[in-house]
Design a protein around this motif. Sequence first.
Motif, mmCIF file in Angstrom:
data_model
loop_
_atom_site.group_PDB
_atom_site.id
_atom_site.type_symbol
_atom_site.label_atom_id
_atom_site.label_comp_id
_atom_site.label_asym_id
_atom_site.label_seq_id
_atom_site.Cartn_x
_atom_site.Cartn_y
_atom_site.Cartn_z
ATOM 1 N N LEU A 88 0.821 -1.210 0.000
ATOM 2 C CA LEU A 88 0.000 0.000 0.000
ATOM 3 C C LEU A 88 0.857 1.262 0.000
ATOM 4 C CD1 LEU A 88 -2.806 -1.005 2.539
ATOM 5 C CD2 LEU A 88 -2.896 -1.044 0.032
ATOM 6 N N LYS A 89 2.011 1.202 0.643
ATOM 7 C CA LYS A 89 2.867 2.375 0.729
ATOM 8 C C LYS A 89 3.677 2.611 -0.543
ATOM 9 C CE LYS A 89 6.284 4.705 3.637
ATOM 10 N NZ LYS A 89 6.996 4.692 4.940
ATOM 11 N N LYS A 144 3.278 0.968 -3.639
ATOM 12 C CA LYS A 144 2.524 0.777 -4.888
ATOM 13 C C LYS A 144 3.404 0.205 -5.999
ATOM 14 C CE LYS A 144 -0.666 4.539 -3.785
ATOM 15 N NZ LYS A 144 -1.247 5.832 -4.200
ATOM 16 N N VAL A 163 -5.274 -6.684 -0.389
ATOM 17 C CA VAL A 163 -4.874 -5.533 -1.202
ATOM 18 C C VAL A 163 -6.071 -4.996 -1.972
ATOM 19 C CG1 VAL A 163 -3.425 -4.760 -3.124
ATOM 20 C CG2 VAL A 163 -2.469 -6.278 -1.390
ATOM 21 N N ARG A 164 -6.919 -5.892 -2.475
ATOM 22 C CA ARG A 164 -8.107 -5.483 -3.230
ATOM 23 C C ARG A 164 -9.083 -4.685 -2.368
ATOM 24 N NH1 ARG A 164 -8.153 -10.846 -6.051
ATOM 25 N NH2 ARG A 164 -7.533 -10.454 -8.210
ATOM 26 N N GLN A 165 -9.061 -4.880 -1.071
ATOM 27 C CA GLN A 165 -9.958 -4.145 -0.188
ATOM 28 C C GLN A 165 -9.632 -2.650 -0.160
ATOM 29 O OE1 GLN A 165 -9.906 -5.893 3.726
ATOM 30 N NE2 GLN A 165 -10.449 -7.932 2.984
ATOM 31 N N TYR A 166 -8.390 -2.311 -0.485
ATOM 32 C CA TYR A 166 -7.959 -0.915 -0.378
ATOM 33 C C TYR A 166 -7.667 -0.270 -1.729
ATOM 34 C CZ TYR A 166 -7.340 -2.258 4.494
ATOM 35 O OH TYR A 166 -7.552 -2.720 5.769
ATOM 36 N N ASN A 167 -7.423 -1.064 -2.743
ATOM 37 C CA ASN A 167 -7.083 -0.511 -4.057
ATOM 38 C C ASN A 167 -7.903 -1.176 -5.151
ATOM 39 O OD1 ASN A 167 -5.136 1.327 -3.227
ATOM 40 N ND2 ASN A 167 -3.479 -0.171 -3.349
ATOM 41 N N ASN A 168 -8.428 -0.370 -6.072
ATOM 42 C CA ASN A 168 -9.097 -0.933 -7.237
ATOM 43 C C ASN A 168 -8.088 -1.510 -8.220
ATOM 44 O OD1 ASN A 168 -11.722 -0.263 -6.396
ATOM 45 N ND2 ASN A 168 -11.519 1.821 -7.197
ATOM 46 N N LYS A 169 -6.965 -0.831 -8.327
ATOM 47 C CA LYS A 169 -5.908 -1.289 -9.225
ATOM 48 C C LYS A 169 -4.813 -1.927 -8.382
ATOM 49 C CE LYS A 169 -2.721 0.219 -12.845
ATOM 50 N NZ LYS A 169 -2.209 1.389 -13.628
ATOM 51 N N ILE A 170 -4.619 -3.219 -8.566
ATOM 52 C CA ILE A 170 -3.615 -3.911 -7.772
ATOM 53 C C ILE A 170 -2.407 -4.266 -8.643
ATOM 54 C CG2 ILE A 170 -5.411 -4.862 -6.287
ATOM 55 C CD1 ILE A 170 -4.889 -7.580 -7.592
#
Length: 259
Positions: free
Chosen positions: A55-56, A58, A83-90
Amino acid sequence: MVTFIFFSYHMKHSYVLIDDDHESILRTQSFFDQFPDYSIAGTANNLEDALNLILKTKPNIVFLEISSENKNCDLSLDLINKVRQYNNKIPKFVVLSLDKNLAYTALKHEVYDFLVKPTNLDELRKTIYRYQRDLNVSAKTICVKSHSDHRFLSLDEMLYCKADNSYTEIFLKSGEMVTAFKMLKYFEQILPPPFFRIHNSHIVNMNFVSRINIGTGFCYIKDTKIRIPFSKHYKQNIDLIISLLSDNENKIVNEIQLD
């Protein structure tokens, strides 16, 4: 105890290594000396730190170990869901595992690739080349200059390039030949995979290769009578083309079986 490390330098593509085996991390990282356009954004050895790291920083690619010999290790495919819970683009997830039987489960999580440990340079190279190829999907044309004429050629239409002294002849799927006022070396540098130099005078688009005859030293172009010579000097590229095409064929067969 420090469980992940951040690196201050930055290059074109970043990746992180998620593994509780420090020796495995060092091994994989050492292979990236072959790929100067890639820089490591950090490493992590547990699920929570791995999530925070991703997350930090990317990163573009995450290499994730999921079958640790350490029973207390919490690294798993669940990281992808988190990761999908916080970002649409993983990022692209490349799974590393000691157990090749986990490949089916990994593919169900839509991972980008699956590599069996210990990490192998040749297999990693295939992953990197495929990633570079996919990055170039949006950049599918090149500009070819001849005098005051500017031609915009689709990479998908280019069969092969042939050196002609200080010029380069580009042969298209339509049967047309375009002359460029650039040496072959220039096109070797700018053309992404699936283009590979196989001879002092030739670059070929791997996607149009139908046959490679090691005995005669020729590769053949699909749906044509064209055959292109290759030399021992570029044997490594020929071996790579054979490996990539064989790998693609196996993946197609596996996908059919899974369906």
